[in-house]
Scaffold this motif. Sequence first.
Motif, short mmCIF file in Angstrom:
data_model
loop_
_atom_site.label_atom_id
_atom_site.label_comp_id
_atom_site.label_asym_id
_atom_site.label_seq_id
_atom_site.Cartn_x
_atom_site.Cartn_y
_atom_site.Cartn_z
N ASP A 39 1.16 -1.26 -0.01
CA ASP A 39 -0.14 0.03 0.12
C ASP A 39 1.04 1.73 -0.02
N PRO A 40 0.80 2.08 -0.95
CA PRO A 40 1.31 3.08 -1.05
C PRO A 40 1.87 4.20 0.33
N GLU A 41 0.24 4.70 1.10
CA GLU A 41 0.63 5.63 2.06
C GLU A 41 1.55 4.41 3.32
N GLY A 42 1.06 3.45 3.28
CA GLY A 42 1.68 2.73 4.78
C GLY A 42 3.25 2.12 4.15
N ARG A 43 3.69 2.20 2.78
CA ARG A 43 5.21 2.50 1.85
C ARG A 43 5.66 4.14 2.61
#
Length: 325
Positions: A39-43
């Motif tokens: 997930d982009p936000e998680g990364r």
Amino acid sequence: MRRRTVLAGLPLALAGWPRTVLAQGQAHVAALWPFAEGDPEGRVLAESFHAGLRDHGHPDQRVDDRWTGADRERTRLLATELVAAQPQVIFAYLSAQLTAVAALTKQIPIVFVGASNPVRFGYVESLQRPGGNITGFTLYEAPLGGKWVAALKEAVPSLRHVTLLSNPSTEIRGENLYAEPFRATAATLGIEPVVVKIDKAAEIEPVIAALARQGDGGLIVAPGTFSEANGDHIVALTTSLRVPAVFAIRRFAYRGGLMSYGPDPVETVRRAAAYVGRILRGENPATLPVQAPTKFDFIVNLKTARSMGVTISSALLAQADEIVE
């Protein structure tokens, strides 16, 4: 957008707290995130955490990142695995992740981000002196419930009904953390408040569709693991059904939500990394005070407002920290 081990053979006295890491290469930090892997936000948040460790004297720190998504059973399973691996420190992002690991250990230091009202939840004894193995940083507190209503009413003066979208991670003993100030502020503004608790994605659309049928309703999306996982879906529904909404989580204003009001989690994660670094160097989490955000940002998506037929007043726009155009 514009911006406005203790080693065998040491004396027993050294076997208690703090658990000093004698060689950085031996240190193992575990992190539990409420996002799907990739997930982009998680990364972005994970990289901010890693960068924070580097910036605070741990450039080669080993971090075991685990990704739970919004699945409560997977969260419990991964928490069990992490605790069994006996890391020097566990980092937990949001309440569901903290709850899962806190139930399994009273010895391993835990640094959290995003657990609201940790004293009332029983995670710490007090904010200034947590007193156990847990400390960290809050993101959202109860009074925000009133601020979200006020912002929505100012943006849409015709608002007569507002629904607070609740989920289990934002509740204490069955009551939403933000419900009391939410209801109190709504009453003073002549708005009918409703708290709706959901924990399945399929339950979202009926709530938003009901507000759309009313024609004078708005939505407040409380933060939490459920909101993190389903925010894009909520944005799509509120914009297509023309239901004005305010989000606690700021990225959803960038992605098409009408407004958001809340802290910058990237900054808070970096601050939490500094705490992890201090614990790795031997400090006791029991004496590291729980800290609150230093700044809240109000973000207005003017492009979404225009598409929904909402005219945002110049007075409200003047209060915005960022305007998405």
